[in-house]
Motif scaffolding. Structure first.
Motif, PDB file in Angstrom:
ATOM      1  N   UNK A  42       2.424  20.499 -28.328  1.00  0.00           N
ATOM      2  CA  UNK A  42       2.775  19.267 -27.611  1.00  0.00           C
ATOM      3  C   UNK A  42       3.377  18.247 -28.569  1.00  0.00           C
ATOM      4  N   UNK A  43       2.797  18.125 -29.767  1.00  0.00           N
ATOM      5  CA  UNK A  43       3.347  17.206 -30.760  1.00  0.00           C
ATOM      6  C   UNK A  43       4.738  17.641 -31.196  1.00  0.00           C
ATOM      7  N   UNK A  44       4.927  18.945 -31.331  1.00  0.00           N
ATOM      8  CA  UNK A  44       6.241  19.466 -31.715  1.00  0.00           C
ATOM      9  C   UNK A  44       7.273  19.134 -30.634  1.00  0.00           C
ATOM     10  N   UNK A  45       6.903  19.366 -29.375  1.00  0.00           N
ATOM     11  CA  UNK A  45       7.814  19.050 -28.274  1.00  0.00           C
ATOM     12  C   UNK A  45       8.074  17.551 -28.182  1.00  0.00           C
ATOM     13  N   UNK A  46       7.033  16.762 -28.384  1.00  0.00           N
ATOM     14  CA  UNK A  46       7.167  15.320 -28.312  1.00  0.00           C
ATOM     15  C   UNK A  46       8.157  14.816 -29.363  1.00  0.00           C
ATOM     16  N   UNK A  47       8.148  15.448 -30.507  1.00  0.00           N
ATOM     17  CA  UNK A  47       9.074  15.062 -31.565  1.00  0.00           C
ATOM     18  C   UNK A  47      10.511  15.462 -31.277  1.00  0.00           C
ATOM     19  N   UNK A  48      10.708  16.385 -30.362  1.00  0.00           N
ATOM     20  CA  UNK A  48      12.048  16.872 -30.044  1.00  0.00           C
ATOM     21  C   UNK A  48      12.693  16.102 -28.890  1.00  0.00           C
ATOM     22  N   UNK A  49      11.925  15.279 -28.199  1.00  0.00           N
ATOM     23  CA  UNK A  49      12.438  14.541 -27.051  1.00  0.00           C
ATOM     24  C   UNK A  49      13.313  13.396 -27.545  1.00  0.00           C
ATOM     25  N   UNK A  50      14.501  13.309 -26.970  1.00  0.00           N
ATOM     26  CA  UNK A  50      15.433  12.240 -27.325  1.00  0.00           C
ATOM     27  C   UNK A  50      15.263  11.077 -26.358  1.00  0.00           C
ATOM     28  N   UNK A  51      15.348   9.896 -26.890  1.00  0.00           N
ATOM     29  CA  UNK A  51      15.233   8.716 -26.045  1.00  0.00           C
ATOM     30  C   UNK A  51      16.510   8.566 -25.210  1.00  0.00           C
ATOM     31  N   UNK A  52      16.347   8.140 -23.971  1.00  0.00           N
ATOM     32  CA  UNK A  52      17.500   7.945 -23.088  1.00  0.00           C
ATOM     33  C   UNK A  52      18.414   6.872 -23.632  1.00  0.00           C
ATOM     34  N   UNK A  53      19.707   7.144 -23.561  1.00  0.00           N
ATOM     35  CA  UNK A  53      20.684   6.151 -23.965  1.00  0.00           C
ATOM     36  C   UNK A  53      21.363   5.546 -22.733  1.00  0.00           C
ATOM     37  N   UNK A  54      20.942   5.961 -21.574  1.00  0.00           N
ATOM     38  CA  UNK A  54      21.526   5.472 -20.337  1.00  0.00           C
ATOM     39  C   UNK A  54      20.416   4.819 -19.511  1.00  0.00           C
ATOM     40  N   UNK A  55      20.764   3.726 -18.874  1.00  0.00           N
ATOM     41  CA  UNK A  55      19.756   3.020 -18.085  1.00  0.00           C
ATOM     42  C   UNK A  55      19.686   3.611 -16.680  1.00  0.00           C
ATOM     43  N   UNK A  56      18.610   3.311 -16.008  1.00  0.00           N
ATOM     44  CA  UNK A  56      18.442   3.781 -14.637  1.00  0.00           C
ATOM     45  C   UNK A  56      19.510   3.158 -13.736  1.00  0.00           C
ATOM     46  N   UNK A  57      19.878   1.922 -14.008  1.00  0.00           N
ATOM     47  CA  UNK A  57      20.902   1.261 -13.202  1.00  0.00           C
ATOM     48  C   UNK A  57      22.244   1.971 -13.336  1.00  0.00           C
ATOM     49  N   UNK A  58      22.571   2.439 -14.529  1.00  0.00           N
ATOM     50  CA  UNK A  58      23.814   3.182 -14.726  1.00  0.00           C
ATOM     51  C   UNK A  58      23.794   4.493 -13.945  1.00  0.00           C
ATOM     52  N   UNK A  59      22.652   5.138 -13.899  1.00  0.00           N
ATOM     53  CA  UNK A  59      22.518   6.378 -13.120  1.00  0.00           C
ATOM     54  C   UNK A  59      22.712   6.083 -11.643  1.00  0.00           C
ATOM     55  N   UNK A  60      22.067   5.038 -11.150  1.00  0.00           N
ATOM     56  CA  UNK A  60      22.179   4.664  -9.737  1.00  0.00           C
ATOM     57  C   UNK A  60      23.623   4.321  -9.397  1.00  0.00           C
ATOM     58  N   UNK A  61      24.283   3.579 -10.267  1.00  0.00           N
ATOM     59  CA  UNK A  61      25.684   3.219 -10.028  1.00  0.00           C
ATOM     60  C   UNK A  61      26.577   4.464  -9.960  1.00  0.00           C
TER      61      UNK A  61
END
Length: 77
Positions: A42-61
């Protein structure tokens, strides 16, 4: 006994220690090892997760724009 065990490989030492446990203890040990393994994965996977660079509003738009385009294509025919 300890000097003899120190000369053996790690796997042999682990096998020896497990073989000396009481009947229910190997199951408890296995469950503990499984928990340690799952936490490490789980720690290994957690370290591999990239933070979102797109906001939820951009997705909705973007979704709304695609829906609008689809709706306009459908109504043109």
């Amino acid at each position: 006994m300890t000097a003899t065990l120190e000369k053996k490989s790690r796997t042999q030492r682990i096998d020896y220690y497990v073989s000396t446990l009481k009947r229910h203890q190997p199951e408890m040990l296995e469950n503990g090892l499984k928990t340690i393994y799952l936490r490490a994965m789980a720690q290994k996977l957690d370290g591999m997760v990239l933070e979102n660079e797109i906001t939820m509003q951009e997705i909705v738009d973007e979704v709304n724009a695609v829906r609008k385009e689809h709706y306009e294509k459908q109504n043109r025919i």
